[in-house]
Motif scaffolding. Structure first.
Motif, PDB file in Angstrom:
ATOM      1  N   THR A  32       0.873  -1.165   0.000  1.00 35.54           N
ATOM      2  CA  THR A  32       0.000   0.000   0.000  1.00 35.54           C
ATOM      3  C   THR A  32       0.911   1.215   0.000  1.00 35.54           C
ATOM      4  O   THR A  32       1.757   1.363   0.894  1.00 35.54           O
ATOM      5  CB  THR A  32      -0.902   0.028   1.240  1.00 35.54           C
ATOM      6  N   VAL A  33       0.767   2.070  -1.000  1.00 35.32           N
ATOM      7  CA  VAL A  33       1.728   3.145  -1.229  1.00 35.32           C
ATOM      8  C   VAL A  33       1.146   4.501  -0.846  1.00 35.32           C
ATOM      9  O   VAL A  33       0.015   4.832  -1.208  1.00 35.32           O
ATOM     10  CB  VAL A  33       2.170   3.168  -2.705  1.00 35.32           C
ATOM     11  N   ILE A  34       1.954   5.267  -0.116  1.00 36.63           N
ATOM     12  CA  ILE A  34       1.626   6.656   0.205  1.00 36.63           C
ATOM     13  C   ILE A  34       2.584   7.524  -0.597  1.00 36.63           C
ATOM     14  O   ILE A  34       3.804   7.462  -0.396  1.00 36.63           O
ATOM     15  CB  ILE A  34       1.787   6.941   1.702  1.00 36.63           C
ATOM     16  N   LEU A  35       2.045   8.288  -1.524  1.00 31.25           N
ATOM     17  CA  LEU A  35       2.867   9.139  -2.375  1.00 31.25           C
ATOM     18  C   LEU A  35       2.983  10.522  -1.752  1.00 31.25           C
ATOM     19  O   LEU A  35       1.968  11.158  -1.440  1.00 31.25           O
ATOM     20  CB  LEU A  35       2.263   9.260  -3.772  1.00 31.25           C
ATOM     21  N   GLY A  36       4.202  10.984  -1.572  1.00 31.61           N
ATOM     22  CA  GLY A  36       4.436  12.325  -1.065  1.00 31.61           C
ATOM     23  C   GLY A  36       5.106  13.194  -2.110  1.00 31.61           C
ATOM     24  O   GLY A  36       6.060  12.755  -2.766  1.00 31.61           O
ATOM     25  N   ASP A  37       4.619  14.403  -2.283  1.00 30.07           N
ATOM     26  CA  ASP A  37       5.214  15.332  -3.236  1.00 30.07           C
ATOM     27  C   ASP A  37       4.605  16.704  -2.985  1.00 30.07           C
ATOM     28  O   ASP A  37       3.519  16.812  -2.420  1.00 30.07           O
ATOM     29  CB  ASP A  37       4.945  14.895  -4.676  1.00 30.07           C
ATOM     30  N   ARG A  38       5.289  17.768  -3.419  1.00 28.77           N
ATOM     31  CA  ARG A  38       4.725  19.104  -3.252  1.00 28.77           C
ATOM     32  C   ARG A  38       3.992  19.593  -4.498  1.00 28.77           C
ATOM     33  O   ARG A  38       3.331  20.623  -4.459  1.00 28.77           O
ATOM     34  CB  ARG A  38       5.814  20.101  -2.870  1.00 28.77           C
ATOM     35  N   ASN A  39       4.109  18.850  -5.607  1.00 30.02           N
ATOM     36  CA  ASN A  39       3.413  19.217  -6.831  1.00 30.02           C
ATOM     37  C   ASN A  39       2.034  18.549  -6.813  1.00 30.02           C
ATOM     38  O   ASN A  39       1.881  17.381  -7.141  1.00 30.02           O
ATOM     39  CB  ASN A  39       4.205  18.762  -8.057  1.00 30.02           C
ATOM     40  N   GLU A  40       1.028  19.307  -6.425  1.00 29.61           N
ATOM     41  CA  GLU A  40      -0.297  18.739  -6.201  1.00 29.61           C
ATOM     42  C   GLU A  40      -0.908  18.168  -7.475  1.00 29.61           C
ATOM     43  O   GLU A  40      -1.537  17.103  -7.445  1.00 29.61           O
ATOM     44  CB  GLU A  40      -1.218  19.803  -5.606  1.00 29.61           C
ATOM     45  N   ALA A  41      -0.749  18.859  -8.596  1.00 34.32           N
ATOM     46  CA  ALA A  41      -1.347  18.393  -9.849  1.00 34.32           C
ATOM     47  C   ALA A  41      -0.743  17.055 -10.281  1.00 34.32           C
ATOM     48  O   ALA A  41      -1.472  16.100 -10.589  1.00 34.32           O
ATOM     49  CB  ALA A  41      -1.159  19.440 -10.943  1.00 34.32           C
ATOM     50  N   LEU A  42       0.585  16.983 -10.312  1.00 34.36           N
ATOM     51  CA  LEU A  42       1.242  15.724 -10.696  1.00 34.36           C
ATOM     52  C   LEU A  42       0.967  14.622  -9.686  1.00 34.36           C
ATOM     53  O   LEU A  42       0.857  13.448 -10.048  1.00 34.36           O
ATOM     54  CB  LEU A  42       2.746  15.935 -10.845  1.00 34.36           C
ATOM     55  N   LEU A  43       0.845  15.007  -8.428  1.00 37.19           N
ATOM     56  CA  LEU A  43       0.586  14.022  -7.377  1.00 37.19           C
ATOM     57  C   LEU A  43      -0.765  13.357  -7.592  1.00 37.19           C
ATOM     58  O   LEU A  43      -0.902  12.131  -7.449  1.00 37.19           O
ATOM     59  CB  LEU A  43       0.635  14.706  -6.011  1.00 37.19           C
ATOM     60  N   GLY A  44      -1.759  14.153  -7.963  1.00 35.54           N
ATOM     61  CA  GLY A  44      -3.075  13.597  -8.245  1.00 35.54           C
ATOM     62  C   GLY A  44      -3.050  12.636  -9.417  1.00 35.54           C
ATOM     63  O   GLY A  44      -3.687  11.575  -9.380  1.00 35.54           O
ATOM     64  N   GLN A  45      -2.310  12.994 -10.460  1.00 37.60           N
ATOM     65  CA  GLN A  45      -2.191  12.116 -11.625  1.00 37.60           C
ATOM     66  C   GLN A  45      -1.483  10.815 -11.255  1.00 37.60           C
ATOM     67  O   GLN A  45      -1.862   9.733 -11.711  1.00 37.60           O
ATOM     68  CB  GLN A  45      -1.429  12.832 -12.739  1.00 37.60           C
ATOM     69  N   ALA A  46      -0.450  10.928 -10.421  1.00 39.39           N
ATOM     70  CA  ALA A  46       0.299   9.736 -10.009  1.00 39.39           C
ATOM     71  C   ALA A  46      -0.579   8.796  -9.200  1.00 39.39           C
ATOM     72  O   ALA A  46      -0.569   7.574  -9.413  1.00 39.39           O
ATOM     73  CB  ALA A  46       1.522  10.148  -9.192  1.00 39.39           C
ATOM     74  N   LEU A  47      -1.372   9.352  -8.289  1.00 42.58           N
ATOM     75  CA  LEU A  47      -2.261   8.512  -7.485  1.00 42.58           C
ATOM     76  C   LEU A  47      -3.298   7.832  -8.367  1.00 42.58           C
ATOM     77  O   LEU A  47      -3.578   6.640  -8.196  1.00 42.58           O
ATOM     78  CB  LEU A  47      -2.954   9.365  -6.418  1.00 42.58           C
ATOM     79  N   ALA A  48      -3.832   8.568  -9.315  1.00 40.94           N
ATOM     80  CA  ALA A  48      -4.824   7.991 -10.224  1.00 40.94           C
ATOM     81  C   ALA A  48      -4.231   6.828 -11.010  1.00 40.94           C
ATOM     82  O   ALA A  48      -4.902   5.822 -11.260  1.00 40.94           O
ATOM     83  CB  ALA A  48      -5.347   9.062 -11.166  1.00 40.94           C
ATOM     84  N   SER A  49      -2.960   6.956 -11.386  1.00 39.57           N
ATOM     85  CA  SER A  49      -2.320   5.889 -12.169  1.00 39.57           C
ATOM     86  C   SER A  49      -2.138   4.621 -11.354  1.00 39.57           C
ATOM     87  O   SER A  49      -2.019   3.523 -11.912  1.00 39.57           O
ATOM     88  CB  SER A  49      -0.965   6.359 -12.710  1.00 39.57           C
ATOM     89  N   LEU A  50      -2.104   4.745 -10.019  1.00 38.43           N
ATOM     90  CA  LEU A  50      -1.965   3.561  -9.174  1.00 38.43           C
ATOM     91  C   LEU A  50      -3.293   2.854  -8.966  1.00 38.43           C
ATOM     92  O   LEU A  50      -3.321   1.732  -8.449  1.00 38.43           O
ATOM     93  CB  LEU A  50      -1.383   3.942  -7.802  1.00 38.43           C
ATOM     94  N   GLY A  51      -4.381   3.512  -9.365  1.00 35.60           N
ATOM     95  CA  GLY A  51      -5.694   2.917  -9.188  1.00 35.60           C
ATOM     96  C   GLY A  51      -5.857   1.611  -9.922  1.00 35.60           C
ATOM     97  O   GLY A  51      -6.677   0.766  -9.538  1.00 35.60           O
ATOM     98  N   GLU A  52      -5.068   1.422 -10.975  1.00 37.05           N
ATOM     99  CA  GLU A  52      -5.138   0.175 -11.744  1.00 37.05           C
ATOM    100  C   GLU A  52      -4.310  -0.928 -11.105  1.00 37.05           C
ATOM    101  O   GLU A  52      -4.316  -2.066 -11.569  1.00 37.05           O
ATOM    102  CB  GLU A  52      -4.638   0.426 -13.169  1.00 37.05           C
ATOM    103  N   ILE A  53      -3.573  -0.577 -10.029  1.00 41.73           N
ATOM    104  CA  ILE A  53      -2.703  -1.559  -9.360  1.00 41.73           C
ATOM    105  C   ILE A  53      -3.073  -1.587  -7.877  1.00 41.73           C
ATOM    106  O   ILE A  53      -2.440  -0.932  -7.047  1.00 41.73           O
ATOM    107  CB  ILE A  53      -1.213  -1.212  -9.497  1.00 41.73           C
ATOM    108  N   GLY A  54      -4.072  -2.294  -7.519  1.00 42.97           N
ATOM    109  CA  GLY A  54      -4.451  -2.416  -6.121  1.00 42.97           C
ATOM    110  C   GLY A  54      -5.276  -1.243  -5.629  1.00 42.97           C
ATOM    111  O   GLY A  54      -5.600  -0.322  -6.375  1.00 42.97           O
ATOM    112  N   THR A  55      -5.594  -1.274  -4.340  1.00 45.19           N
ATOM    113  CA  THR A  55      -6.421  -0.245  -3.733  1.00 45.19           C
ATOM    114  C   THR A  55      -5.795   0.236  -2.427  1.00 45.19           C
ATOM    115  O   THR A  55      -4.851  -0.368  -1.924  1.00 45.19           O
ATOM    116  CB  THR A  55      -7.835  -0.785  -3.448  1.00 45.19           C
ATOM    117  N   GLY A  56      -6.339   1.325  -1.901  1.00 46.23           N
ATOM    118  CA  GLY A  56      -5.890   1.825  -0.600  1.00 46.23           C
ATOM    119  C   GLY A  56      -4.720   2.773  -0.652  1.00 46.23           C
ATOM    120  O   GLY A  56      -4.278   3.280   0.386  1.00 46.23           O
TER     121      GLY A  56
END
Length: 252
Positions: A32-56
């Motif tokens: 289960t991955v917690i992504l940390g970054d200060r770039n909010e826009a890219l961070l949202g895209q990165a989290l969305a891309s993980l949606g296809e690989i597991g949940t949480g």
């Protein structure tokens, strides 16, 4: 598969490049991955891309150079998960110029992002990592933490600091018996969104590749795979180690 099954992992600088590649590899291996970054826009895209690989999976927008934001991020992880198994201190950047052109502000910002953030992450995540009983920290250094290069004084100083901070922390954790292993990764030239503009310059690319025995740049996934290994139980007897991923540059 499942080399990191049921592990809770925080990765900084996770919105792109090596950080995002590591996040995806971790998710593929069951974490289960917690992504940390200060770039909010890219961070949202990165989290969305993980949606296809597991949940949480989660994302926390914070600045790794600010102590107060580390405190808040770790508190959020504690309240949500109650523990942390893996910390990857990946956030970093480089500003390459001569010492004469490097201002004190340039110096301090480079040290803050590349070295201070590693100290802050380690300090505040350590209680949660100890709670898991088998914590692992992987710190992102560089070949510039092993061998110097011109026009990179601040970056070299920061990454060399990461190298020895990693070893000191590993010894401290071993002495304390808290179960936390600490290792560093030292990439050479890696193709990422951050390095792409420089590598697009034929002269710069040619100079780098002439000094790389394998004759090519690394892919972010090639660094991520090494981080997966260090974070996994397969590396259970490794602490205070440095893993070099440079296509043979430092072997010369």
């Amino acid at each position: 598969m499942n080399r990191l099954l049921n592990k809770i992992a925080l990765i900084t600088g996770a919105a792109s490049g090596i950080g995002l590649a590591t996040a995806r590899r971790f998710a593929e291996q069951g974490a289960t991955v917690i992504l940390g970054d200060r770039n909010e826009a890219l961070l949202g895209q990165a989290l969305a891309s993980l949606g296809e690989i597991g949940t949480g999976h989660r994302a926390i927008r914070f600045d790794v150079t600010l102590e107060s934001e580390w405190v808040d991020a770790i508190a959020e992880i504690d309240s949500t998960f109650g523990r942390l198994d893996i910390l990857v201190n990946n956030a970093g950047f480089g500003k390459f110029q001569s010492i004469e052109k490097t201002t004190l502000e340039d110096w301090r910002s480079t040290i803050a992002v590349n070295l201070d953030s590693v100290f802050l992450g380690t300090r505040y995540a350590m209680p949660l990592l100890a709670r898991s009983g088998h914590g692992a920290i992987v710190n992102m250094s560089s070949i510039r933490g092993l061998v110097a290069g011109p026009n990179a004084s601040a970056y070299c100083a920061a990454k060399a600091g990461v190298r020895l901070f990693t070893k000191a922390t590993a010894l401290e954790c071993a002495q304390a018996g808290n179960g936390i292993r600490v290792n560093s990764v030292h990439p050479g030239h890696v193709e990422t969104p951050l390095t792409a503009p420089a590598y697009a310059n034929p002269e710069i690319a040619r100079e780098f590749l002439e000094h790389t025995p394998l004759g090519r740049f690394a892919k972010p996934t090639e660094v991520a795979d090494a981080i997966v290994f260090l974070a996994s139980d397969e590396a259970s007897y490794m602490t205070g180690s440095e893993v070099v991923i440079d296509g043979g540059i430092t072997a010369q």
